[in-house]
Motif scaffolding. Structure first.
Motif, PDB file in Angstrom:
ATOM      1  N   ILE A   1       0.540  -1.175  -0.578  1.00 53.08           N
ATOM      2  CA  ILE A   1       0.036  -0.840  -0.250  1.00 53.08           C
ATOM      3  C   ILE A   1       0.805   1.423  -0.192  1.00 53.08           C
ATOM      4  CG2 ILE A   1      -0.512   0.022   2.549  1.00 53.08           C
ATOM      5  CD1 ILE A   1      -3.051   0.899   2.181  1.00 53.08           C
ATOM      6  N   VAL A   2       2.141   1.341   0.643  1.00 49.82           N
ATOM      7  CA  VAL A   2       2.880   2.649   0.295  1.00 49.82           C
ATOM      8  C   VAL A   2       4.210   2.531  -0.760  1.00 49.82           C
ATOM      9  CG1 VAL A   2       4.758   3.400   2.370  1.00 49.82           C
ATOM     10  CG2 VAL A   2       3.224   2.144   3.325  1.00 49.82           C
ATOM     11  N   ASN A   3       3.415   1.826  -1.295  1.00 47.39           N
ATOM     12  CA  ASN A   3       4.050   1.560  -2.729  1.00 47.39           C
ATOM     13  C   ASN A   3       4.265   2.779  -3.343  1.00 47.39           C
ATOM     14  OD1 ASN A   3       5.892  -0.448  -1.758  1.00 47.39           O
ATOM     15  ND2 ASN A   3       4.848  -1.398  -3.504  1.00 47.39           N
ATOM     16  N   LEU A   4       3.291   3.114  -3.540  1.00 46.54           N
ATOM     17  CA  LEU A   4       2.389   4.579  -4.307  1.00 46.54           C
ATOM     18  C   LEU A   4       2.790   5.912  -3.262  1.00 46.54           C
ATOM     19  CD1 LEU A   4      -1.248   3.034  -5.148  1.00 46.54           C
ATOM     20  CD2 LEU A   4       0.524   3.514  -6.279  1.00 46.54           C
ATOM     21  N   ALA A   5       3.345   5.479  -2.175  1.00 48.26           N
ATOM     22  CA  ALA A   5       3.435   6.920  -1.372  1.00 48.26           C
ATOM     23  C   ALA A   5       4.858   7.467  -1.288  1.00 48.26           C
ATOM     24  CB  ALA A   5       3.060   7.092  -0.511  1.00 48.26           C
ATOM     25  N   VAL A   6       5.826   6.269  -2.285  1.00 52.87           N
ATOM     26  CA  VAL A   6       7.104   6.477  -1.726  1.00 52.87           C
ATOM     27  C   VAL A   6       7.506   8.429  -1.828  1.00 52.87           C
ATOM     28  CG1 VAL A   6       9.482   6.231  -2.294  1.00 52.87           C
ATOM     29  CG2 VAL A   6       7.572   4.399  -1.865  1.00 52.87           C
ATOM     30  N   SER A   7       6.956   8.537  -3.074  1.00 51.37           N
ATOM     31  CA  SER A   7       7.458  10.248  -3.922  1.00 51.37           C
ATOM     32  C   SER A   7       7.059  11.473  -2.643  1.00 51.37           C
ATOM     33  CB  SER A   7       7.398  10.768  -5.439  1.00 51.37           C
ATOM     34  OG  SER A   7       6.191  10.660  -5.666  1.00 51.37           O
ATOM     35  N   SER A   8       5.558  11.029  -2.228  1.00 53.17           N
ATOM     36  CA  SER A   8       4.860  11.624  -1.517  1.00 53.17           C
ATOM     37  C   SER A   8       5.461  12.042  -0.427  1.00 53.17           C
ATOM     38  CB  SER A   8       3.299  10.892  -0.990  1.00 53.17           C
ATOM     39  OG  SER A   8       2.480  11.295  -2.658  1.00 53.17           O
ATOM     40  N   LEU A   9       5.975  10.514  -0.217  1.00 51.26           N
ATOM     41  CA  LEU A   9       6.235  10.652   1.581  1.00 51.26           C
ATOM     42  C   LEU A   9       8.092  11.143   1.468  1.00 51.26           C
ATOM     43  CD1 LEU A   9       6.343   6.656   2.670  1.00 51.26           C
ATOM     44  CD2 LEU A   9       5.334   8.497   3.510  1.00 51.26           C
ATOM     45  N   SER A  10       8.473  10.858   0.178  1.00 49.80           N
ATOM     46  CA  SER A  10      10.368  11.880  -0.105  1.00 49.80           C
ATOM     47  C   SER A  10       9.772  13.638   0.873  1.00 49.80           C
ATOM     48  CB  SER A  10      10.901  10.855  -0.924  1.00 49.80           C
ATOM     49  OG  SER A  10      12.223  12.165  -1.559  1.00 49.80           O
ATOM     50  N   HIS A  11       8.770  13.670  -0.525  1.00 48.29           N
ATOM     51  CA  HIS A  11       8.464  15.255  -0.645  1.00 48.29           C
ATOM     52  C   HIS A  11       8.099  15.321   0.949  1.00 48.29           C
ATOM     53  CE1 HIS A  11       7.676  19.146  -1.953  1.00 48.29           C
ATOM     54  NE2 HIS A  11       6.113  19.222  -1.535  1.00 48.29           N
ATOM     55  N   GLY A  12       7.638  15.080   1.168  1.00 49.69           N
ATOM     56  CA  GLY A  12       6.374  15.178   2.713  1.00 49.69           C
ATOM     57  C   GLY A  12       7.110  15.193   3.508  1.00 49.69           C
ATOM     58  N   PHE A  13       8.583  14.454   3.698  1.00 52.38           N
ATOM     59  CA  PHE A  13       9.035  14.353   5.748  1.00 52.38           C
ATOM     60  C   PHE A  13      10.676  14.517   4.673  1.00 52.38           C
ATOM     61  CE2 PHE A  13       6.667  10.144   6.514  1.00 52.38           C
ATOM     62  CZ  PHE A  13       6.506  11.354   7.486  1.00 52.38           C
ATOM     63  N   ARG A  14      10.777  15.991   3.792  1.00 53.20           N
ATOM     64  CA  ARG A  14      11.527  16.170   2.949  1.00 53.20           C
ATOM     65  C   ARG A  14      13.487  15.178   2.845  1.00 53.20           C
ATOM     66  NH1 ARG A  14       9.139  20.639   5.250  1.00 53.20           N
ATOM     67  NH2 ARG A  14       8.856  22.261   3.719  1.00 53.20           N
ATOM     68  N   VAL A  15      13.291  13.680   2.612  1.00 55.08           N
ATOM     69  CA  VAL A  15      14.042  12.782   2.787  1.00 55.08           C
ATOM     70  C   VAL A  15      14.286  12.101   1.477  1.00 55.08           C
ATOM     71  CG1 VAL A  15      13.615  11.960   5.198  1.00 55.08           C
ATOM     72  CG2 VAL A  15      12.110  10.480   3.435  1.00 55.08           C
ATOM     73  N   ALA A  16      15.666  11.868   0.763  1.00 53.31           N
ATOM     74  CA  ALA A  16      15.827  10.885  -0.033  1.00 53.31           C
ATOM     75  C   ALA A  16      14.781   9.811  -0.469  1.00 53.31           C
ATOM     76  CB  ALA A  16      17.194  10.931  -0.531  1.00 53.31           C
ATOM     77  N   VAL A  17      14.357   9.543  -1.444  1.00 53.65           N
ATOM     78  CA  VAL A  17      13.594   8.578  -2.362  1.00 53.65           C
ATOM     79  C   VAL A  17      13.615   7.284  -1.963  1.00 53.65           C
ATOM     80  CG1 VAL A  17      12.408   7.709  -4.049  1.00 53.65           C
ATOM     81  CG2 VAL A  17      12.837   9.700  -4.253  1.00 53.65           C
ATOM     82  N   GLU A  18      15.434   7.177  -1.290  1.00 51.64           N
ATOM     83  CA  GLU A  18      15.708   6.109  -1.083  1.00 51.64           C
ATOM     84  C   GLU A  18      15.733   5.868   0.431  1.00 51.64           C
ATOM     85  OE1 GLU A  18      18.100   7.023  -4.813  1.00 51.64           O
ATOM     86  OE2 GLU A  18      17.981   8.029  -2.789  1.00 51.64           O
ATOM     87  N   THR A  19      15.469   6.970   1.310  1.00 53.55           N
ATOM     88  CA  THR A  19      15.078   6.709   2.511  1.00 53.55           C
ATOM     89  C   THR A  19      13.548   6.551   2.667  1.00 53.55           C
ATOM     90  OG1 THR A  19      16.622   8.662   3.437  1.00 53.55           O
ATOM     91  CG2 THR A  19      15.087   8.386   4.523  1.00 53.55           C
TER      92      THR A  19
END
Length: 151
Positions: free
Chosen positions: A17-35
């Motif tokens: 379920i979280v796969n779709l949110a990786v870029s949103s999480l990266s942007h929202g938490f201000r972390v690298a996509v890898e993180t």
């Protein structure tokens, strides 16, 4: 058998379920996509790593205490994931969720097999075996809806 099916349906979407949110999480938490990808792996790695130990623990603990512990732990991990103020918090919460998810995955066939007479076990096992993949398929759709409506 119903409980086994519901556990199967609920635990499987969290695999993806979280796969779709990786870029949103990266942007929202201000972390690298890898993180941010560790939010996905934080669930999957404990599930895979703990399946055998979870089975051994279930043998020693018993069905009822294991079910209560796994369900409560999974729910707490889910709530902590939803309330995560940082990427590190989210990854840790997903790891907790994955650890209890491993116990849920071990419990599913045991619950199904013990809930019916021996001659009906094949049919009983088909319930979690059907609802699990159905839950996995609904994960991306549910994730997309959650992203669209709640970010």
């Amino acid at each position: 058998m119903v409980v086994a099916g519901l556990l199967s349906f609920v635990a499987m979407p969290d695999m993806n379920i979280v796969n779709l949110a990786v870029s949103s999480l990266s942007h929202g938490f201000r972390v690298a996509v890898e993180t941010a990808q560790w939010a996905v792996l934080g669930y999957q790695l404990p599930v895979v790593a703990l399946l055998l130990p979870a089975g051994q623990w279930l043998d020693r603990t018993g069905l009822r205490p294991a079910l209560l512990c796994a369900t409560c732990g999974f729910a707490l991990g889910s709530a902590a994931s939803a309330a995560a103020p940082s990427a590190l918090w989210l990854i840790a919460a997903r790891m907790v969720q994955g650890a209890f998810g491993a116990v849920l995955f071990v419990l599913m066939p045991v619950l199904a097999a013990r809930s019916v007479r021996p001659e009906l076990r094949g049919r009983a096992m088909s319930v979690p075996a059907t609802l699990g993949p159905l839950g996995a398929v609904t994960g991306p759709a549910l994730g997309g809806l959650l992203l669209d409506h709640f970010g």
